[in-house]
Design a protein around this motif. Structure first.
Motif, PDB file in Angstrom:
ATOM      1  N   GLN A  26      46.486  78.947  -1.344  1.00  0.00           N
ATOM      2  CA  GLN A  26      45.862  77.714  -1.837  1.00  0.00           C
ATOM      3  C   GLN A  26      44.345  77.777  -1.682  1.00  0.00           C
ATOM      4  O   GLN A  26      43.600  77.353  -2.567  1.00  0.00           O
ATOM      5  N   ARG A  27      43.864  78.335  -0.559  1.00  0.00           N
ATOM      6  CA  ARG A  27      42.424  78.454  -0.329  1.00  0.00           C
ATOM      7  C   ARG A  27      41.804  79.373  -1.381  1.00  0.00           C
ATOM      8  O   ARG A  27      40.782  79.046  -1.991  1.00  0.00           O
ATOM      9  N   VAL A  28      42.426  80.512  -1.615  1.00  0.00           N
ATOM     10  CA  VAL A  28      41.899  81.468  -2.587  1.00  0.00           C
ATOM     11  C   VAL A  28      41.924  80.865  -3.990  1.00  0.00           C
ATOM     12  O   VAL A  28      40.970  81.008  -4.757  1.00  0.00           O
ATOM     13  N   ALA A  29      42.985  80.164  -4.325  1.00  0.00           N
ATOM     14  CA  ALA A  29      43.077  79.528  -5.646  1.00  0.00           C
ATOM     15  C   ALA A  29      41.970  78.487  -5.814  1.00  0.00           C
ATOM     16  O   ALA A  29      41.384  78.367  -6.898  1.00  0.00           O
ATOM     17  N   ARG A  30      41.656  77.740  -4.740  1.00  0.00           N
ATOM     18  CA  ARG A  30      40.584  76.742  -4.805  1.00  0.00           C
ATOM     19  C   ARG A  30      39.239  77.429  -5.073  1.00  0.00           C
ATOM     20  O   ARG A  30      38.428  76.958  -5.863  1.00  0.00           O
ATOM     21  N   VAL A  31      39.023  78.587  -4.441  1.00  0.00           N
ATOM     22  CA  VAL A  31      37.783  79.332  -4.668  1.00  0.00           C
ATOM     23  C   VAL A  31      37.707  79.808  -6.114  1.00  0.00           C
ATOM     24  O   VAL A  31      36.695  79.636  -6.790  1.00  0.00           O
ATOM     25  N   PHE A  32      38.805  80.387  -6.615  1.00  0.00           N
ATOM     26  CA  PHE A  32      38.786  80.871  -7.991  1.00  0.00           C
ATOM     27  C   PHE A  32      38.664  79.728  -8.990  1.00  0.00           C
ATOM     28  O   PHE A  32      38.018  79.880 -10.032  1.00  0.00           O
ATOM     29  N   LYS A  33      39.253  78.602  -8.673  1.00  0.00           N
ATOM     30  CA  LYS A  33      39.104  77.444  -9.559  1.00  0.00           C
ATOM     31  C   LYS A  33      37.636  77.012  -9.602  1.00  0.00           C
ATOM     32  O   LYS A  33      37.101  76.704 -10.666  1.00  0.00           O
ATOM     33  N   ALA A  34      36.987  77.012  -8.435  1.00  0.00           N
ATOM     34  CA  ALA A  34      35.567  76.658  -8.377  1.00  0.00           C
ATOM     35  C   ALA A  34      34.733  77.653  -9.180  1.00  0.00           C
ATOM     36  O   ALA A  34      33.776  77.276  -9.852  1.00  0.00           O
ATOM     37  N   LEU A  35      35.101  78.925  -9.122  1.00  0.00           N
ATOM     38  CA  LEU A  35      34.348  79.956  -9.836  1.00  0.00           C
ATOM     39  C   LEU A  35      34.748  80.078 -11.298  1.00  0.00           C
ATOM     40  O   LEU A  35      34.171  80.873 -12.041  1.00  0.00           O
ATOM     41  N   GLY A  36      35.719  79.279 -11.728  1.00  0.00           N
ATOM     42  CA  GLY A  36      36.189  79.322 -13.106  1.00  0.00           C
ATOM     43  C   GLY A  36      35.274  78.619 -14.086  1.00  0.00           C
ATOM     44  O   GLY A  36      35.546  78.605 -15.285  1.00  0.00           O
ATOM     45  N   ASP A  37      34.199  78.056 -13.614  1.00  0.00           N
ATOM     46  CA  ASP A  37      33.250  77.357 -14.478  1.00  0.00           C
ATOM     47  C   ASP A  37      31.930  78.124 -14.464  1.00  0.00           C
ATOM     48  O   ASP A  37      31.366  78.359 -13.391  1.00  0.00           O
ATOM     49  N   PRO A  38      31.407  78.516 -15.628  1.00  0.00           N
ATOM     50  CA  PRO A  38      30.166  79.289 -15.671  1.00  0.00           C
ATOM     51  C   PRO A  38      28.973  78.583 -15.021  1.00  0.00           C
ATOM     52  O   PRO A  38      28.111  79.242 -14.427  1.00  0.00           O
ATOM     53  N   THR A  39      28.918  77.268 -15.108  1.00  0.00           N
ATOM     54  CA  THR A  39      27.821  76.528 -14.477  1.00  0.00           C
ATOM     55  C   THR A  39      27.860  76.719 -12.974  1.00  0.00           C
ATOM     56  O   THR A  39      26.827  76.938 -12.330  1.00  0.00           O
ATOM     57  N   HIS A  73      27.756  67.259  -8.605  1.00  0.00           N
ATOM     58  CA  HIS A  73      29.217  67.330  -8.724  1.00  0.00           C
ATOM     59  C   HIS A  73      29.683  68.795  -8.643  1.00  0.00           C
ATOM     60  O   HIS A  73      30.615  69.119  -7.903  1.00  0.00           O
ATOM     61  N   HIS A  74      29.033  69.669  -9.388  1.00  0.00           N
ATOM     62  CA  HIS A  74      29.394  71.086  -9.364  1.00  0.00           C
ATOM     63  C   HIS A  74      29.173  71.686  -7.974  1.00  0.00           C
ATOM     64  O   HIS A  74      29.994  72.474  -7.483  1.00  0.00           O
ATOM     65  N   LEU A  75      28.071  71.312  -7.332  1.00  0.00           N
ATOM     66  CA  LEU A  75      27.791  71.824  -5.988  1.00  0.00           C
ATOM     67  C   LEU A  75      28.834  71.341  -4.982  1.00  0.00           C
ATOM     68  O   LEU A  75      29.225  72.086  -4.086  1.00  0.00           O
ATOM     69  N   LYS A  76      29.298  70.111  -5.132  1.00  0.00           N
ATOM     70  CA  LYS A  76      30.334  69.585  -4.236  1.00  0.00           C
ATOM     71  C   LYS A  76      31.607  70.421  -4.338  1.00  0.00           C
ATOM     72  O   LYS A  76      32.260  70.711  -3.333  1.00  0.00           O
ATOM     73  N   ILE A  77      31.945  70.830  -5.535  1.00  0.00           N
ATOM     74  CA  ILE A  77      33.139  71.671  -5.720  1.00  0.00           C
ATOM     75  C   ILE A  77      32.951  73.006  -5.008  1.00  0.00           C
ATOM     76  O   ILE A  77      33.870  73.520  -4.366  1.00  0.00           O
ATOM     77  N   LEU A  78      31.761  73.580  -5.083  1.00  0.00           N
ATOM     78  CA  LEU A  78      31.480  74.835  -4.390  1.00  0.00           C
ATOM     79  C   LEU A  78      31.506  74.652  -2.874  1.00  0.00           C
ATOM     80  O   LEU A  78      31.955  75.541  -2.149  1.00  0.00           O
ATOM     81  N   VAL A  79      31.043  73.505  -2.401  1.00  0.00           N
ATOM     82  CA  VAL A  79      31.116  73.202  -0.965  1.00  0.00           C
ATOM     83  C   VAL A  79      32.575  73.047  -0.546  1.00  0.00           C
ATOM     84  O   VAL A  79      33.014  73.621   0.462  1.00  0.00           O
ATOM     85  N   ASP A  80      33.349  72.292  -1.309  1.00  0.00           N
ATOM     86  CA  ASP A  80      34.772  72.083  -0.990  1.00  0.00           C
ATOM     87  C   ASP A  80      35.558  73.393  -0.999  1.00  0.00           C
ATOM     88  O   ASP A  80      36.539  73.538  -0.272  1.00  0.00           O
TER      89      ASP A  80
END
Length: 113
Positions: A26-39, A73-80
């Protein structure tokens, strides 16, 4: 004449085990989901390349061409996702890479291979 093949024993095989547990997956999936957006990839790259080791949200809007609330908002996702840390100084938020986050992600990916 056809010869019937013997049926396989129900215990003939040992079920495979995952290289990571459910929590790590789940942790790895959250990281990849965060990195799934080019911004977010661009923001992460910009923060990690900052000469001071951190970047203010006020300096991150221009590189991506988005408003401050959208960048926040995007930075919060990277922090999370555990890739960036956030510190508040007055009204501005500063972001820095989490030490070891990329190494931990790389180690997990090697375990999966």
């Amino acid at each position: 004449m056809t010869t019937a093949l013997p049926l396989a024993s129900p215990t003939c095989c040992t079920p495979p085990r995952a290289a990571v547990d459910t929590e790590e997956a789940q942790r790895v999936a959250r990281v990849f989901k965060a990195l799934g957006d080019p911004t977010r990839v661009l923001l992460l790259s910009t923060v990690t390349a900052a000469a001071e080791g951190e970047a203010c949200v006020c300096d991150l809007t221009e590189p991506v061409g988005l408003s401050q609330p959208t960048v926040s908002h995007h930075l919060k996702i990277l922090v999370d996702a555990g890739l960036l840390s956030r510190t508040q100084r007055g009204r501005w938020s500063y972001y820095a890479p989490v030490p070891g986050a990329f190494d931990r992600l790389a180690d997990t990916l090697r375990e999966l291979a």
